[in-house]
Design a protein around this motif. Structure first.
Motif, short mmCIF file in Angstrom:
data_model
loop_
_atom_site.label_atom_id
_atom_site.label_comp_id
_atom_site.label_asym_id
_atom_site.label_seq_id
_atom_site.Cartn_x
_atom_site.Cartn_y
_atom_site.Cartn_z
N ALA A 72 0.46 -7.63 -4.97
CA ALA A 72 -0.40 -6.66 -5.66
C ALA A 72 -0.09 -5.29 -5.06
O ALA A 72 0.55 -5.18 -4.01
CB ALA A 72 -1.88 -7.01 -5.48
N LEU A 73 -0.55 -4.25 -5.75
CA LEU A 73 -0.38 -2.88 -5.26
C LEU A 73 -1.74 -2.28 -4.96
O LEU A 73 -2.71 -2.47 -5.71
CB LEU A 73 0.32 -2.00 -6.30
N ALA A 74 -1.81 -1.53 -3.86
CA ALA A 74 -2.98 -0.72 -3.53
C ALA A 74 -2.47 0.69 -3.29
O ALA A 74 -1.84 0.96 -2.25
CB ALA A 74 -3.69 -1.27 -2.29
N LEU A 75 -2.69 1.58 -4.23
CA LEU A 75 -2.08 2.91 -4.20
C LEU A 75 -3.14 3.97 -3.90
O LEU A 75 -4.19 4.01 -4.53
CB LEU A 75 -1.41 3.20 -5.54
N ILE A 76 -2.83 4.83 -2.93
CA ILE A 76 -3.74 5.87 -2.49
C ILE A 76 -3.17 7.22 -2.92
O ILE A 76 -2.08 7.61 -2.49
CB ILE A 76 -3.93 5.83 -0.97
N ALA A 77 -3.89 7.94 -3.78
CA ALA A 77 -3.44 9.23 -4.31
C ALA A 77 -1.99 9.18 -4.74
O ALA A 77 -1.17 10.01 -4.32
CB ALA A 77 -3.65 10.32 -3.26
N PRO A 78 -1.61 8.21 -5.58
CA PRO A 78 -0.20 8.03 -5.91
C PRO A 78 0.32 9.04 -6.93
O PRO A 78 -0.41 9.52 -7.80
CB PRO A 78 -0.17 6.62 -6.51
N LEU A 79 1.60 9.36 -6.79
CA LEU A 79 2.33 10.05 -7.84
C LEU A 79 2.62 9.04 -8.93
O LEU A 79 3.31 8.05 -8.68
CB LEU A 79 3.63 10.63 -7.27
N THR A 80 2.11 9.25 -10.14
CA THR A 80 2.32 8.30 -11.23
C THR A 80 2.94 8.92 -12.47
O THR A 80 3.45 8.19 -13.33
CB THR A 80 1.00 7.62 -11.65
N GLN A 81 2.92 10.25 -12.58
CA GLN A 81 3.39 10.91 -13.79
C GLN A 81 4.44 11.98 -13.44
O GLN A 81 4.46 12.48 -12.31
CB GLN A 81 2.22 11.59 -14.53
N PRO A 82 5.30 12.34 -14.39
CA PRO A 82 6.24 13.43 -14.13
C PRO A 82 5.49 14.71 -13.78
O PRO A 82 4.42 14.99 -14.31
CB PRO A 82 6.98 13.57 -15.47
N VAL A 83 6.07 15.49 -12.87
CA VAL A 83 5.46 16.73 -12.42
C VAL A 83 6.38 17.89 -12.79
O VAL A 83 7.54 17.94 -12.38
CB VAL A 83 5.23 16.72 -10.88
N VAL A 142 0.86 -1.18 0.00
CA VAL A 142 0.00 0.00 0.00
C VAL A 142 0.89 1.23 0.00
O VAL A 142 1.66 1.45 0.94
CB VAL A 142 -0.92 0.02 1.25
N GLY A 143 0.82 2.03 -1.05
CA GLY A 143 1.65 3.22 -1.15
C GLY A 143 0.81 4.47 -1.27
O GLY A 143 -0.13 4.52 -2.06
N HIS A 144 1.15 5.50 -0.48
CA HIS A 144 0.43 6.76 -0.52
C HIS A 144 1.31 7.84 -1.13
O HIS A 144 2.48 7.98 -0.76
CB HIS A 144 0.01 7.18 0.90
N SER A 145 0.78 8.59 -2.09
CA SER A 145 1.45 9.75 -2.69
C SER A 145 2.80 9.34 -3.29
O SER A 145 2.85 8.47 -4.16
CB SER A 145 1.59 10.85 -1.63
N LEU A 146 3.91 9.94 -2.83
CA LEU A 146 5.22 9.53 -3.34
C LEU A 146 5.47 8.06 -3.05
O LEU A 146 6.15 7.36 -3.82
CB LEU A 146 6.32 10.39 -2.70
N GLY A 147 4.93 7.56 -1.94
CA GLY A 147 5.03 6.13 -1.65
C GLY A 147 4.39 5.28 -2.72
O GLY A 147 4.77 4.11 -2.91
N GLY A 148 3.42 5.83 -3.46
CA GLY A 148 2.83 5.12 -4.59
C GLY A 148 3.81 4.95 -5.72
O GLY A 148 3.89 3.87 -6.34
N ASP A 169 14.13 13.81 -1.96
CA ASP A 169 13.01 13.07 -2.55
C ASP A 169 12.39 13.84 -3.71
O ASP A 169 12.04 13.26 -4.74
CB ASP A 169 11.94 12.80 -1.49
N VAL A 170 12.21 15.15 -3.53
CA VAL A 170 11.62 15.97 -4.59
C VAL A 170 12.49 15.94 -5.84
O VAL A 170 11.99 15.76 -6.96
CB VAL A 170 11.43 17.42 -4.08
N LEU A 171 13.79 16.12 -5.67
CA LEU A 171 14.70 16.14 -6.81
C LEU A 171 14.78 14.76 -7.47
O LEU A 171 14.85 14.65 -8.69
CB LEU A 171 16.08 16.60 -6.37
N ALA A 172 14.76 13.70 -6.65
CA ALA A 172 14.82 12.35 -7.20
C ALA A 172 13.57 12.03 -8.00
O ALA A 172 13.64 11.41 -9.07
CB ALA A 172 15.02 11.34 -6.07
N ALA A 173 12.41 12.44 -7.49
CA ALA A 173 11.17 12.19 -8.22
C ALA A 173 11.16 12.94 -9.55
O ALA A 173 10.72 12.41 -10.58
CB ALA A 173 9.97 12.60 -7.37
N GLU A 174 11.64 14.19 -9.53
CA GLU A 174 11.72 14.96 -10.77
C GLU A 174 12.58 14.25 -11.80
O GLU A 174 12.24 14.19 -12.99
CB GLU A 174 12.29 16.35 -10.46
#
Length: 341
Positions: free
Chosen positions: A153-164, A131-137, A236-241
């Motif tokens: 399986a994955l259960a994602l809550i409000a996940p980050l899935t696309q480049p921002v 279960v991953g929330h936001s960046l955890g997704g 984390d912000v820079l890595a996600a970018e």
């Protein structure tokens, strides 16, 4: 002479201010850690100390929190009820909460996913539901793509899935690229400024729903007032970018089912961008939309738990996995906030 004297006075004044800010930051850090001490135990894995909580018996469920969070972000869910039938493992991501991050690692999605994979192995978890929330997704998606044999399986809550391209307002101050500069800010300005703007930040992160009055303690929010957590958030912000474009390009290769729960009124991550696009990118994705914001595990714990139970009910049994049973085609559902799933 006068100019030199004034410059000397200015330097002394700046040094005094920095000294006071550093002492203030250390004092707030001690108070935060006294108010929210470690809840679980720690495991040393490849130079990182991972803090986690492990309770219950049965098939395992691993919870991965989001940006600037920690494992208490899931404290509002009725986990004691779920623990009657499942083993619950809550993780502080590397660098967050009471987990440390190896100085040689930059918080990349793959690096954090690898750490969680190693924890799954160390705890002998048999293909848990993650279960991953936001960046955890996003990190959960990286885990499923890089270590599919470790995930049921994955259960994602409000996940980050696309480049921002444009960071949400509450997190723009974290985009500090120079490591020395963000370390200095973390030890001087970050904590007092964070305390002054904390109410506004929580209102934005939780909106349009209200943040619980006890979130700083029960939800672990006060641990964000620590230099290490600020630095980890920046990384984390820079890595996600950097990493999200490559991750998003791989979704067609997912081999496990992915259920997603998204609030239609999410102010942090747009459900149309990060949620509604996903079923078209992978036939294994099922999207559930509800009326609500970004912090559904906190603001709608009962509805979130019911959604989780529905996800669990759809998971293949170990016997079916061993036989290579086909996964069902995933569809989009749009349920109300009171009957998510």
């Amino acid at each position: 002479m006068l100019i030199a004297y004034l410059l000397a006075c200015l330097v002394i004044a700046i040094a005094a201010v920095v000294f006071v800010l550093r002492r203030f930051t250390r004092r707030i850090t001690r108070r935060a850690e006294a108010a929210v001490p470690p809840d679980g135990q720690c495991l040393d894995i490849d130079g990182e100390r991972l803090h986690y909580v492990d309770f219950g018996r049965g098939p395992a469920i691993v919870f991965v929190h989001g940006l600037c969070g920690q494992l208490r972000n899931f404290a509002y869910l009725p986990l004691a009820t779920l623990a009657q039938t499942h083993r619950i493992v809550l993780i502080d991501r590397p660098g967050s909460g009471y987990s440390t991050r190896d100085a040689q690692r930059d918080g990349g999605l793959t690096s954090q996913a690898n750490a969680i994979a190693r924890l799954i192995d160390a705890l002998a978890l048999d293909r848990p539901l993650v279960v991953g929330h936001s960046l955890g997704g996003a990190i959960s998606l990286a885990l499923a793509l890089d270590h599919p044999q470790r995930v049921g399986a994955l259960a994602l809550i409000a996940p980050l899935t696309q480049p921002v391209s444009d960071l949400p307002a509450p997190f723009r101050s974290l985009a500090i690229r120079n490591a020395a500069w963000r370390r200095w800010i973390a030890r001087t300005l970050a904590v007092p400024i964070g305390m002054m703007t904390g109410r506004t930040t929580l209102a934005h992160v939780f909106g349009p729903e209200d943040a619980p009055k006890d979130f700083l303690i029960r939800g672990g929010g006060v641990l964000g007032y620590r230099p290490g957590n600020f630095e980890a958030g920046c990384a984390d912000v820079l890595a996600a970018e950097r990493d999200m474009p490559g991750l998003a390009a791989r979704y067609a290769a997912l081999t496990v089912s992915v259920d997603m729960l998204y609030g239609r009124n999410d102010r942090i991550l747009d459900c149309r961008v990060h949620g509604e696009t996903m079923p078209a990118l992978s036939e294994r994705v099922r999207l559930t939309l509800v009326d609500g914001g970004h912090m559904l595990p906190v603001t709608q714990p009962d509805a979130t738990l019911q959604w989780l139970r529905d996800v669990i009910a759809r998971m293949p049994t170990p016997q079916a996995r061993q036989c290579g049973a086909a996964q069902p085609h995933m569809t989009v559902s749009t349920d109300s906030a009171n009957d998510a799933g």
